[in-house]
Design an enzyme around this catalytic site. Structure first.
Site, mmCIF file in Angstrom:
data_model
loop_
_atom_site.group_PDB
_atom_site.id
_atom_site.type_symbol
_atom_site.label_atom_id
_atom_site.label_comp_id
_atom_site.label_asym_id
_atom_site.label_seq_id
_atom_site.Cartn_x
_atom_site.Cartn_y
_atom_site.Cartn_z
ATOM 1 N N TYR A 167 0.836 -1.205 0.000
ATOM 2 C CA TYR A 167 0.000 0.000 0.000
ATOM 3 C C TYR A 167 0.871 1.256 0.000
ATOM 4 O O TYR A 167 0.653 2.202 -0.777
ATOM 5 C CB TYR A 167 -0.914 -0.023 1.221
ATOM 6 C CG TYR A 167 -1.887 1.112 1.341
ATOM 7 C CD1 TYR A 167 -1.570 2.260 2.074
ATOM 8 C CD2 TYR A 167 -3.129 1.046 0.723
ATOM 9 C CE1 TYR A 167 -2.466 3.301 2.186
ATOM 10 C CE2 TYR A 167 -4.041 2.091 0.841
ATOM 11 C CZ TYR A 167 -3.690 3.214 1.569
ATOM 12 O OH TYR A 167 -4.594 4.264 1.676
ATOM 13 N N LYS A 171 1.049 4.141 -2.896
ATOM 14 C CA LYS A 171 0.709 5.542 -2.608
ATOM 15 C C LYS A 171 1.907 6.473 -2.844
ATOM 16 O O LYS A 171 1.725 7.626 -3.240
ATOM 17 C CB LYS A 171 0.179 5.667 -1.181
ATOM 18 C CG LYS A 171 -1.168 4.952 -0.973
ATOM 19 C CD LYS A 171 -2.228 5.463 -1.948
ATOM 20 C CE LYS A 171 -3.592 4.860 -1.681
ATOM 21 N NZ LYS A 171 -4.642 5.396 -2.548
#
Ligand SMILES: CCCCCCCCCCCCC[C@@H](O)CC(=O)SCCNC(=O)CCNC(=O)[C@H](O)C(C)(C)COP(=O)(O)OP(=O)(O)OC[C@H]1O[C@@H](n2cnc3c(N)ncnc32)[C@H](O)[C@@H]1OP(=O)(O)O
Ligand SMILES: NC(=O)c1ccc[n+]([C@@H]2O[C@H](COP(=O)([O-])OP(=O)(O)OC[C@H]3O[C@@H](n4cnc5c(N)ncnc54)[C@H](O)[C@@H]3O)[C@@H](O)[C@H]2O)c1
Length: 268
Positions: A167, A171
């Site tokens: 993640y 990002k």
């Protein structure tokens, strides 16, 4: 009041519009007068968002009212191209505002993370933004229209977070993609910015173990409601270059990332 509708003539495409932040962003954009094309992998959730906006909850491709719902998987090239075609067919113009909210987590420590969990998070959170930004910008450039693209990253993309290598990488990639796209799109009159929300109370955080939520790094951040984080004046002031503490994060707000090339701050 009508004169205050800053987005009265805008068509906004929101991906992940059936989720917490995407739905709040859709509500906010509609409140500013925009027509909203609400897209989500979960078509029913997208239609619910349109219903909340006061739209007919239209099916894909049905004659559109002020707002319309679309079902698409942003990680799929053909689905994203079809999405932009459907939106333009429905509203007879390309979206001039695009907010990429679609995102997932598949949390696990790196030592045990499966390749599939890595691949899927990168496919949705990063490749999905590549596909949507590219398709939307191509539509705007070919029609000679200006636009504003806002990509939802996360504070985790700046500072990392245990259990989220996939993640965090996705990002962080969104930040780099956005800063580069801003340089490339500027000559076409298209702005591209990223927003890095802190901890927001949405279905995404439901899988976080309570013992983790009790940790100071989480509890020191007041859990924000999505509706607050999507309202411009609720976002922390854009950090100046020397800000190292991300004050917005500390206060649990959202952090706007200034785009180096044009110094433009995020705005919907
Ligand atoms: C400038 C400020 C810097 C601060 C940066 C930190 C940012 C934190 C806020 C994030 C806000 C944005 C989030 C947003 O982008 C949306 C989301 O991504 S929500 C999902 C967030 N996910 C997580 O935080 C992961 C949570 N952890 C887990 O889900 C599980 O622990 C898992 C990784 C799946 C592993 O599970 P497993 O059962 O194998 O292990 P345990 O759960 O028992 O954990 C073992 C020990 O590790 C500790 N732990 C786990 N995750 C975290 C964490 N994120 N932060 C701190 N500590 C963590 C856990 O408490 C256990 O500790 P102990 O052995 O003492 O019990
Ligand atoms: N909630 C937070 O604390 C937080 C913090 C920082 C950043 N973010 C980011 O904000 C965005 C929105 O998150 P949220 O908290 O509203 O989560 P959410 O789970 O409530 O909503 C995400 C939405 O995206 C949709 N979606 C998932 N995969 C998709 C795909 N392949 N194609 C199209 N739609 C898809 C889901 O159906 C869901 O409706 C995400 O990118 C997330 O990473 C969330």
């Amino acid at each position: 009041m009508a004169s205050q509708l800053r987005l009265r003539s805008a068509l906004a495409l929101v991906t992940g519009a059936g989720g917490g932040i995407g739905r709040a962003v859709s509500v906010r954009l509609a409140a500013e007068g925009a027509a909203v094309a609400a897209c989500d992998l979960d078509g029913a959730a997208a239609r619910e968002t349109v219903r909340l906006l006061g739209g007919p909850g239209s099916e894909e491709g049905a004659p559109c009212g002020a707002h319309a719902a679309f079902q698409a998987d942003v990680s799929e090239t053909r689905a994203v191209r079809r999405l932009l075609e459907q939106v333009q067919a429905c509203f007879s113009r390309p979206p001039s505002v695009v907010v990429s909210c679609a995102g997932i987590t598949r949390d696990e420590f790196l030592l045990h993370m499966s390749e599939d969990d890595w691949d899927r998070v990168i496919a949705v959170n990063l490749k999905g933004i590549f596909l949507v930004n590219q398709a939307a910008a191509q539509a705007l450039v070919s029609s000679g229209c200006p636009g504003s693209i806002i990509n939802i990253s996360s504070i985790v993309g700046k500072v990392g977070n245990m259990g989220q290598t996939n993640y965090a990488a996705s990002k962080a990639g969104v930040i780099g993609l956005t800063q580069t796209a801003a340089r490339e799109f500027g000559r076409h009159g298209i702005r591209c910015n990223s927003v890095l929300p802190g901890f927001i109370k949405t279905p995404m955080i439901q899988k976080v173990p309570q013992k983790v939520l009790d940790k100071e790094v989480f509890s020191c951040n007041c859990l924000k409601d999505p509706g607050l984080c999507s309202h411009p004046h609720h976002s922390a002031r854009p950090p100046a270059a020397e800000d190292s503490e991300f004050p917005g994060y500390k206060r649990g707000g959202s952090v706007w990332l200034r785009n180096a090339e044009y110094g433009r701050q995020g705005c919907l």
